[in-house]
Design a protein around this motif. Structure first.
Motif, PDB file in Angstrom:
ATOM      1  N   GLN A 258      16.137  35.509  -6.078  1.00  0.00           N
ATOM      2  CA  GLN A 258      14.902  36.259  -5.847  1.00  0.00           C
ATOM      3  C   GLN A 258      13.674  35.378  -6.014  1.00  0.00           C
ATOM      4  O   GLN A 258      12.710  35.473  -5.261  1.00  0.00           O
ATOM      5  N   ARG A 265      10.013  33.151   2.034  1.00  0.00           N
ATOM      6  CA  ARG A 265       9.745  34.091   3.129  1.00  0.00           C
ATOM      7  C   ARG A 265       8.321  33.949   3.642  1.00  0.00           C
ATOM      8  O   ARG A 265       8.066  34.099   4.846  1.00  0.00           O
ATOM      9  N   LEU A 337       7.046  43.510  -3.292  1.00  0.00           N
ATOM     10  CA  LEU A 337       8.351  43.730  -2.650  1.00  0.00           C
ATOM     11  C   LEU A 337       8.214  44.364  -1.269  1.00  0.00           C
ATOM     12  O   LEU A 337       8.897  43.966  -0.322  1.00  0.00           O
ATOM     13  N   THR A 338       7.355  45.366  -1.141  1.00  0.00           N
ATOM     14  CA  THR A 338       7.181  46.015   0.162  1.00  0.00           C
ATOM     15  C   THR A 338       6.652  45.014   1.184  1.00  0.00           C
ATOM     16  O   THR A 338       7.178  44.909   2.303  1.00  0.00           O
ATOM     17  N   SER A 341       9.216  42.305   2.204  1.00  0.00           N
ATOM     18  CA  SER A 341      10.200  42.852   3.135  1.00  0.00           C
ATOM     19  C   SER A 341       9.568  43.102   4.502  1.00  0.00           C
ATOM     20  O   SER A 341      10.187  42.854   5.544  1.00  0.00           O
ATOM     21  N   LYS A 344       9.145  39.982   6.694  1.00  0.00           N
ATOM     22  CA  LYS A 344      10.411  39.474   7.211  1.00  0.00           C
ATOM     23  C   LYS A 344      10.839  40.245   8.454  1.00  0.00           C
ATOM     24  O   LYS A 344      11.548  39.725   9.309  1.00  0.00           O
ATOM     25  N   ASP A 390      17.081  42.661   9.351  1.00  0.00           N
ATOM     26  CA  ASP A 390      15.981  43.626   9.418  1.00  0.00           C
ATOM     27  C   ASP A 390      16.312  44.913   8.671  1.00  0.00           C
ATOM     28  O   ASP A 390      15.468  45.474   7.960  1.00  0.00           O
ATOM     29  N   HIS A 393      15.765  44.866   4.904  1.00  0.00           N
ATOM     30  CA  HIS A 393      14.351  44.873   4.517  1.00  0.00           C
ATOM     31  C   HIS A 393      13.710  46.237   4.773  1.00  0.00           C
ATOM     32  O   HIS A 393      12.903  46.707   3.965  1.00  0.00           O
ATOM     33  N   LYS A 394      14.076  46.879   5.874  1.00  0.00           N
ATOM     34  CA  LYS A 394      13.556  48.233   6.130  1.00  0.00           C
ATOM     35  C   LYS A 394      14.060  49.207   5.071  1.00  0.00           C
ATOM     36  O   LYS A 394      13.328  50.106   4.636  1.00  0.00           O
ATOM     37  N   MET A 396      14.712  48.494   1.979  1.00  0.00           N
ATOM     38  CA  MET A 396      13.917  48.259   0.765  1.00  0.00           C
ATOM     39  C   MET A 396      12.554  48.923   0.867  1.00  0.00           C
ATOM     40  O   MET A 396      12.085  49.576  -0.078  1.00  0.00           O
ATOM     41  N   ILE A 397      11.906  48.795   2.033  1.00  0.00           N
ATOM     42  CA  ILE A 397      10.587  49.407   2.225  1.00  0.00           C
ATOM     43  C   ILE A 397      10.687  50.932   2.066  1.00  0.00           C
ATOM     44  O   ILE A 397       9.870  51.550   1.374  1.00  0.00           O
TER      45      ILE A 397
END
Length: 413
Positions: A258, A265, A337-338, A341, A344, A390, A393-394, A396-397
């Motif tokens: 992390q 990124r 974090l948002t 993600s 990316k 993708d 990451h979506k 996580m968002i």
């Protein structure tokens, strides 16, 4: 919010001038020589043109070296947001990141060693990496599991007395074909019933010539082997290294990952934005220099609207990435974090879309190696999988958004 210090502005100006004066004039010839020197089927003898070391020495003498590293002694001491502008400039060129010793995966691996490595590890491996004398490889993705969930990892790093025994198979290990690759960072499962699932993985340093390490093959991306950098498949068969080769200790792999992925990124995304700017520049120059049906190509078929769409998309992606960098600098990675993600998802897609437009304007030349467009397209499409697809990451968002309103994405029993 995005104001830059005078020192950062100096680095940016010098970087821009170096790329324009030293790299751009020779880049086309450089890649022609790369393709001549490195037949795809002979990866064991891949090599770089001598021009690369000449450029690296010039960059080092100009002080444009290790600019990604926030350490003011070993690097430039720039913040994440400040270096982001340099990453954008270097993204316009396919060789600039290497020339400045700011290329992946080395920059991420160097940051891991700088943050988590022991003094012995820093002397043995970080120092020659910072000097640009060797290159490194990061081994995480595996061919037989869904690597988007790293807890699926099957490779193992088992402690036996004073040694670590490593077994497993990795692929898409970038830089594996480089003739200067000397050290591998290997992420693997270290079972421990006393720890939770995110403290059962470790990062281990393995010299590439260690017994039991076998490079099986290089993997082409859209038919291109990316020689002499390369992306390879590699096996580890009862490889033994000293227990001191753990980075940060057994079970610290996810925590280190992390820390590695956050700044990385930003670097990737800003390089995407730089590449998108270059693609737009090529698109405009091509479209205004060629005519069809009595008009410049750019004046036909809605192409002017595509230029406008590209400009809007690039600027939106840049602002979002700089905002993510700002939050990382001021509030830390967890607070961003948002945004991490989001970029990316956004930056590679913007690059993919702009390059696609540029290819269309170039016609047949756009899908050849006469321009960097095919390399930019491969970069964009690959990055939508690298460091997580993708969908991850979506997810996580969405998870963070739902949590703001008191909901969970966990399945109900």
């Amino acid at each position: 919010m995005f104001e830059l210090s005078e020192r950062a502005q100096g680095f940016i100006s010098k970087t821009k001038a170096f790329i324009e004066n030293e790299i751009e004039p020779i880049e086309a010839d450089f890649w022609h020589e790369v393709h001549t020197l490195n037949p795809d089927s002979h990866w064991k003898s891949w090599t770089w043109p001598s021009q690369l070391e000449i450029l690296k020495n010039k960059a080092k003498q100009a002080g444009l070296w290790n600019m990604f590293l926030p350490d003011p002694t070993l690097g430039a001491g720039l913040s994440v947001q400040e270096y982001a502008h340099i990453a954008e400039l270097s993204g316009k060129s396919l060789i600039a990141p290497m020339v400045f010793n700011c290329n992946a995966p080395d920059s991420g691996n160097m940051e891991v060693l700088w943050r988590y490595g022991s003094e012995q590890q820093k002397q043995q491996w970080l120092k020659p990496l910072l000097d640009g004398k060797i290159r490194s490889v990061f081994c995480m993705t595996e061919p037989d599991v869904a690597s988007s969930d790293a807890t699926n990892m099957q490779a193992t790093a088992i402690i036996e007395n004073d040694q670590i025994v490593l077994n497993g198979r990795k692929w898409w290990s970038s830089g594996l074909g480089d003739p200067n690759a000397k050290i591998i960072i290997f992420m693997a499962h270290t079972p421990d019933a006393t720890k939770d699932r995110h403290h059962q993985h470790s990062m281990v340093l393995i010299p590439i010539d260690t017994k039991g390490v076998t490079i099986e093959r290089m993997l082409p991306v859209f038919g291109d082997y990316d020689a002499p950098h390369g992306h390879g498949e590699i096996s580890f068969d009862h490889v033994r290294v000293p227990v001191e080769n753990f980075i940060g200790g057994a079970g610290q792999g996810f925590e280190i990952a992390q820390g590695r992925l956050g700044p990385g990124r930003i670097h990737h995304c800003m390089r995407c934005i730089g590449a998108a700017e270059k693609a737009l520049e090529l698109m405009i120059n091509r479209g205004m220099s060629r005519k069809a049906f009595g008009k410049e190509i750019l004046q036909l078929g809605g192409n002017l609207e595509r230029v406008a769409e590209a400009r809007v998309a690039i600027d939106q992606a840049r602002l979002l990435t700089l905002y993510a960098a700002y939050k990382m600098d001021t509030l830390g990675n967890m607070a961003a974090l948002t945004e991490i993600s989001a970029i990316k998802v956004v930056a590679p897609r913007v690059l993919e879309q702009v390059v696609d437009m540029a290819i269309q304007i170039h016609g047949g030349a756009g899908v050849s190696q006469d321009t960097p467009l095919t390399a930019f397209f491969a970069q964009a499409r690959s990055l939508r999988l690298a460091d997580g697809p993708d969908e991850v990451h979506k997810g996580m968002i969405a998870k963070i958004e739902l949590a703001k309103h008191g909901y969970s994405t966990r399945r109900q029993a």
